[in-house]
Design a protein around this motif. Structure first.
Motif, PDB file in Angstrom:
ATOM      1  N   SER A   1     -16.431   1.614  25.989  1.00 53.20           N
ATOM      2  CA  SER A   1     -16.860   1.206  24.565  1.00 53.20           C
ATOM      3  C   SER A   1     -16.626   2.669  23.344  1.00 53.20           C
ATOM      4  O   SER A   1     -16.589   3.361  23.497  1.00 53.20           O
TER       5      SER A   1
ATOM      6  N   THR B   1     -25.907   6.953  23.762  1.00 52.47           N
ATOM      7  CA  THR B   1     -25.128   5.572  23.026  1.00 52.47           C
ATOM      8  C   THR B   1     -25.932   4.318  22.898  1.00 52.47           C
ATOM      9  O   THR B   1     -26.623   3.387  22.714  1.00 52.47           O
TER      10      THR B   1
ATOM     11  N   SER C   1     -18.831 -10.325  18.178  1.00 52.04           N
ATOM     12  CA  SER C   1     -17.248 -10.396  18.818  1.00 52.04           C
ATOM     13  C   SER C   1     -16.951 -11.063  18.072  1.00 52.04           C
ATOM     14  O   SER C   1     -15.621 -11.489  17.708  1.00 52.04           O
TER      15      SER C   1
ATOM     16  N   SER D   1     -17.181  -1.999  16.208  1.00 48.49           N
ATOM     17  CA  SER D   1     -17.425  -2.428  17.599  1.00 48.49           C
ATOM     18  C   SER D   1     -18.966  -3.228  17.697  1.00 48.49           C
ATOM     19  O   SER D   1     -19.361  -3.732  18.348  1.00 48.49           O
ATOM     20  N   GLN D   2     -20.136  -2.584  16.376  1.00 42.35           N
ATOM     21  CA  GLN D   2     -21.084  -3.447  16.500  1.00 42.35           C
ATOM     22  C   GLN D   2     -20.736  -4.968  15.607  1.00 42.35           C
ATOM     23  O   GLN D   2     -22.351  -5.563  16.056  1.00 42.35           O
TER      24      GLN D   2
END
Length: 288
Positions: A18, A58, A94, A90-91
Motif C-alpha cells: 500500500s 503502518t 475504496s 489510500s485512507q
C-alpha cells in the motif's frame, strides 16, 4: 555499567502492499541510512520514537507537518511530502477514491448539498463530528484524508467551486454550537474569494429541482464532464452526456432559486450569531 538498548519496532513490511507501507519502508530505510534510531529521529523532529515506529509499521498515518519535518531532518528533497497525498488518498473508502481523483483534476466543481457542508469546505472539527458518527477505529485517518482533499483549493489555479447548500445545513448542529459557529465562520471566510461561491437555498423555496438529493457536476479541460451522487457506501459517477446535461439543468434551477451570494453570506452570518453565538439560548434558538 549495564548497556542500554533502544527497543525499536522492526516489523517487516512489504513496500508494495500500500502507499502507507511504501511510506513506512522508505522512512525506515532513509532513517537507518542516516545512522539514526527511532528515538534519535524523534528527538530531532520533536516527537516520540514510538510515533516513528508506528508510522514505519503502518500503525499510524503521517501528517503533513510530520512529513515536512522528516524531509528536513533527513534531507530527502521533499520525498515524504510528495508521498503524503497518495498515503492519505489510500485512507479514503475504496468506492470514493475514483471521485477524489476526478475532483483533483476538475477545473469547475458545482455541488448541491442537502444535509452537510460540502467536504471541500468542512473544518477539521466539523469533519471529525460527521465522520465520527459512523467511523470509530480509523477516524483520525479519515479526517486527515478529507482535509487533504482541500489541497485542490490551494493550487496555483484552483478550480471554480460553486456550492449551493440547503438552509437546513446551517440549522443542523453538527458537533455542537462551537463547532458550528467555527464552521459557518469558515464559510464566510470565502465571501471575497473569487474561486469559491456559496449560495443558500432557503427553506422558503419549497419544492425544488434538488429534492432527489445531493449531487456534484465536475468539469475538466481534458476529460468528459462527470455527474456524481452517492448514498451510504455506494457512489454513482457518469459521463453520459444526457445525464450530465440533466444534472447541470437541475443545478442551474437551484442557483436561480437560491439566495444571491451576498444575501447568502448575510444569512450565514445571521444564523451563526443567532443560533450559535454567545447570546444564543441553550436549545439553539435565538435570544428575543
Amino acid at each position: 555499567m549495564k548497556n542500554t538498548r533502544v527497543t525499536t519496532n522492526t516489523r517487516e513490511l512489504d513496500p508494495s502492499a500500500s502507499p502507507l507501507a511504501f511510506y513506512g519502508s522508505e522512512l525506515r530505510r532513509l532513517r537507518e541510512a542516516a545512522g539514526l534510531n527511532q528515538r534519535q529521529l524523534g528527538d530531532i523532529i520533536f516527537c516520540t520514537g514510538s510515533l516513528i515506529g508506528q508510522i514505519e509499521t503502518t500503525h499510524k498515518v503521517p501528517t503533513r507537518q510530520f512529513s515536512e519535518a522528516v524531509d528536513a531532518a533527513l534531507n530527502t528533497g521533499g520525498t515524504f511530502t510528495r508521498l503524503l497525498p497518495l498515503v492519505l488518498k489510500s485512507q479514503l473508502p475504496s468506492w470514493f477514491q475514483p471521485y477524489a481523483d476526478m475532483e483533483a483534476m476538475a477545473t469547475h466543481i458545482s455541488t448541491f448539498q442537502t444535509q452537510l457542508v460540502d467536504g471541500l469546505l468542512q473544518t477539521e472539527d466539523y469533519a471529525r463530528a460527521v465522520l465520527g458518527a459512523v467511523a470509530k477505529d480509523n477516524l483520525e485517518e479519515l479526517v486527515a484524508a478529507r482535509m487533504n482533499r482541500k489541497q485542490v483549493l490551494k493550487r496555483k489555479t484552483p478550480p471554480l467551486l460553486w456550492v449551493v447548500l440547503d438552509e437546513a445545513v446551517l440549522l443542523r448542529p453538527i458537533g455542537g454550537r462551537e463547532v458550528m459557529r467555527n464552521q459557518l465562520a469558515h464559510l464566510l471566510s470565502f465571501k471575497d474569494t473569487k474561486w469559491v461561491q456559496i449560495q443558500i437555498l432557503p427553506l422558503s423555496a419549497g419544492e425544488h429541482s434538488g429534492l432527489m438529493g445531493s449531487f456534484v457536476v465536475l468539469r475538466s479541460d481534458d476529460n468528459p464532464d462527470i455527474a456524481y451522487s452517492e448514498n451510504y457506501e455506494t457512489a454513482h459517477a457518469t459521463a453520459d452526456p444526457q445525464a450530465v446535461r440533466d444534472r447541470s439543468l437541475r443545478y442551474h434551477h437551484l442557483q436561480a432559486a437560491a439566495l444571491s451570494v451576498k444575501d447568502s453570506a448575510e444569512l450565514i452570518a445571521r444564523v451563526m450569531e443567532e443560533r450559535y453565538g454567545e447570546q444564543a439560548v441553550s436549545d439553539g434558538g435565538a435570544v428575543a
